[in-house]
Design a protein around this motif. Structure first.
Motif, PDB file in Angstrom:
ATOM      1  N   THR A  90      19.039  -7.359   6.551  1.00 34.43           N
ATOM      2  CA  THR A  90      19.002  -6.123   5.776  1.00 34.43           C
ATOM      3  C   THR A  90      17.727  -5.985   4.974  1.00 34.43           C
ATOM      4  O   THR A  90      17.445  -4.912   4.468  1.00 34.43           O
ATOM      5  CB  THR A  90      20.208  -6.053   4.820  1.00 34.43           C
ATOM      6  OG1 THR A  90      20.142  -7.167   3.933  1.00 34.43           O
ATOM      7  CG2 THR A  90      21.510  -6.078   5.594  1.00 34.43           C
ATOM      8  N   ASN A  91      16.941  -7.053   4.837  1.00 35.61           N
ATOM      9  CA  ASN A  91      15.690  -6.984   4.071  1.00 35.61           C
ATOM     10  C   ASN A  91      14.626  -6.212   4.840  1.00 35.61           C
ATOM     11  O   ASN A  91      14.660  -6.100   6.054  1.00 35.61           O
ATOM     12  CB  ASN A  91      15.181  -8.396   3.753  1.00 35.61           C
ATOM     13  CG  ASN A  91      16.054  -9.075   2.717  1.00 35.61           C
ATOM     14  OD1 ASN A  91      16.887  -8.440   2.079  1.00 35.61           O
ATOM     15  ND2 ASN A  91      15.869 -10.365   2.574  1.00 35.61           N
ATOM     16  N   ASN A  92      13.647  -5.703   4.121  1.00 36.82           N
ATOM     17  CA  ASN A  92      12.534  -4.976   4.734  1.00 36.82           C
ATOM     18  C   ASN A  92      11.668  -5.909   5.567  1.00 36.82           C
ATOM     19  O   ASN A  92      11.669  -7.115   5.389  1.00 36.82           O
ATOM     20  CB  ASN A  92      11.659  -4.324   3.657  1.00 36.82           C
ATOM     21  CG  ASN A  92      12.360  -3.142   3.016  1.00 36.82           C
ATOM     22  OD1 ASN A  92      13.308  -2.604   3.575  1.00 36.82           O
ATOM     23  ND2 ASN A  92      11.879  -2.756   1.846  1.00 36.82           N
ATOM     24  N   GLN A  93      10.880  -5.349   6.446  1.00 36.62           N
ATOM     25  CA  GLN A  93       9.955  -6.136   7.256  1.00 36.62           C
ATOM     26  C   GLN A  93       8.845  -6.722   6.399  1.00 36.62           C
ATOM     27  O   GLN A  93       8.202  -7.685   6.781  1.00 36.62           O
ATOM     28  CB  GLN A  93       9.365  -5.270   8.374  1.00 36.62           C
ATOM     29  CG  GLN A  93      10.381  -4.881   9.437  1.00 36.62           C
ATOM     30  CD  GLN A  93      10.916  -6.087  10.170  1.00 36.62           C
ATOM     31  OE1 GLN A  93      10.203  -7.045  10.402  1.00 36.62           O
ATOM     32  NE2 GLN A  93      12.188  -6.040  10.519  1.00 36.62           N
ATOM     33  N   ASN A  97       6.165 -11.260   5.688  1.00 35.87           N
ATOM     34  CA  ASN A  97       4.793 -11.675   5.402  1.00 35.87           C
ATOM     35  C   ASN A  97       4.696 -12.157   3.966  1.00 35.87           C
ATOM     36  O   ASN A  97       4.786 -11.352   3.039  1.00 35.87           O
ATOM     37  CB  ASN A  97       3.810 -10.514   5.611  1.00 35.87           C
ATOM     38  CG  ASN A  97       3.847 -10.000   7.024  1.00 35.87           C
ATOM     39  OD1 ASN A  97       4.089 -10.762   7.943  1.00 35.87           O
ATOM     40  ND2 ASN A  97       3.640  -8.709   7.188  1.00 35.87           N
ATOM     41  N   PRO A  98       4.503 -13.466   3.746  1.00 36.85           N
ATOM     42  CA  PRO A  98       4.391 -13.934   2.375  1.00 36.85           C
ATOM     43  C   PRO A  98       3.157 -13.337   1.717  1.00 36.85           C
ATOM     44  O   PRO A  98       2.112 -13.202   2.325  1.00 36.85           O
ATOM     45  CB  PRO A  98       4.257 -15.451   2.503  1.00 36.85           C
ATOM     46  CG  PRO A  98       4.352 -15.776   3.938  1.00 36.85           C
ATOM     47  CD  PRO A  98       4.419 -14.515   4.715  1.00 36.85           C
ATOM     48  N   GLY A  99       3.313 -12.957   0.450  1.00 35.93           N
ATOM     49  CA  GLY A  99       2.196 -12.397  -0.286  1.00 35.93           C
ATOM     50  C   GLY A  99       2.080 -10.902  -0.139  1.00 35.93           C
ATOM     51  O   GLY A  99       1.206 -10.290  -0.741  1.00 35.93           O
ATOM     52  N   SER A 100       2.949 -10.266   0.643  1.00 39.26           N
ATOM     53  CA  SER A 100       2.826  -8.833   0.844  1.00 39.26           C
ATOM     54  C   SER A 100       3.757  -8.053  -0.059  1.00 39.26           C
ATOM     55  O   SER A 100       3.738  -6.836  -0.060  1.00 39.26           O
ATOM     56  CB  SER A 100       3.109  -8.493   2.307  1.00 39.26           C
ATOM     57  OG  SER A 100       4.457  -8.792   2.610  1.00 39.26           O
ATOM     58  N   GLY A 101       4.600  -8.713  -0.844  1.00 35.99           N
ATOM     59  CA  GLY A 101       5.526  -8.008  -1.719  1.00 35.99           C
ATOM     60  C   GLY A 101       6.675  -7.448  -0.921  1.00 35.99           C
ATOM     61  O   GLY A 101       6.918  -7.813   0.208  1.00 35.99           O
ATOM     62  N   GLY A 102       7.418  -6.519  -1.519  1.00 31.01           N
ATOM     63  CA  GLY A 102       8.508  -5.884  -0.813  1.00 31.01           C
ATOM     64  C   GLY A 102       9.833  -6.171  -1.465  1.00 31.01           C
ATOM     65  O   GLY A 102       9.906  -6.674  -2.584  1.00 31.01           O
ATOM     66  N   GLU A 103      10.898  -5.816  -0.773  1.00 29.04           N
ATOM     67  CA  GLU A 103      12.237  -5.964  -1.308  1.00 29.04           C
ATOM     68  C   GLU A 103      12.864  -7.260  -0.805  1.00 29.04           C
ATOM     69  O   GLU A 103      12.754  -7.600   0.359  1.00 29.04           O
ATOM     70  CB  GLU A 103      13.084  -4.772  -0.854  1.00 29.04           C
ATOM     71  CG  GLU A 103      14.445  -4.733  -1.497  1.00 29.04           C
ATOM     72  CD  GLU A 103      15.188  -3.493  -1.073  1.00 29.04           C
ATOM     73  OE1 GLU A 103      15.855  -3.572  -0.028  1.00 29.04           O
ATOM     74  OE2 GLU A 103      15.087  -2.465  -1.764  1.00 29.04           O
ATOM     75  N   THR A 104      13.532  -7.973  -1.724  1.00 25.99           N
ATOM     76  CA  THR A 104      14.235  -9.191  -1.360  1.00 25.99           C
ATOM     77  C   THR A 104      15.577  -9.223  -2.076  1.00 25.99           C
ATOM     78  O   THR A 104      15.755  -8.531  -3.080  1.00 25.99           O
ATOM     79  CB  THR A 104      13.407 -10.447  -1.697  1.00 25.99           C
ATOM     80  OG1 THR A 104      14.093 -11.587  -1.193  1.00 25.99           O
ATOM     81  CG2 THR A 104      13.203 -10.613  -3.177  1.00 25.99           C
TER      82      THR A 104
END
Length: 122
Positions: A90-93, A97-104
């Motif tokens: 269910t997490n974003n793509q 990629n570590p270091g790219s931020g996003g939803e977790t």
């Protein structure tokens, strides 16, 4: 000259040494069984030590505190596992990629899960 008794004794010793030498020849089966029995000895020895240690702790009344401490430790490990964010479908793509931020998704100690937006670089 060598006495007859001494000579017979030396011949008997020589025969025993020849038998021992024949038994000690290196071989794959001998090495296999030696390794198997020494491994079995380690396992049996470890089991005996654990059983004797458990019996001594039980007789001295210290087994219950050790069991309580072990249950506390396992519950601490379980709660720490819940705190570690794990990737899910269910997490974003962006999470791949570590270091790219996003939803977790983060699991709190009480079991609730919350979604957190991480800025770039985390």
């Amino acid at each position: 000259m060598i006495e007859q008794d001494l000579k017979a004794y030396l011949v008997e010793i020589n025969q025993h040494l020849a038998e021992i030498r024949a038994k000690k020849n290196p071989g794959i089966w001998r090495a296999f069984f030696n390794g198997m029995f020494s491994g079995l000895g380690y396992v049996v020895g470890l089991v005996l030590v654990v059983v004797v240690l458990g019996w001594v702790l039980n007789k001295t009344g210290m087994l219950k505190p050790f069991q309580d401490q072990m249950s506390n430790f396992t519950s601490l490990i379980d709660s720490a596992r819940k705190l570690i964010p794990q990737d899910s479908k269910t997490n974003n793509q962006n999470n791949l990629n570590p270091g790219s931020g996003g939803e977790t998704t983060v699991t709190l100690p009480d079991g609730r899960q919350i979604k957190v937006n991480l800025p770039n670089g985390y």
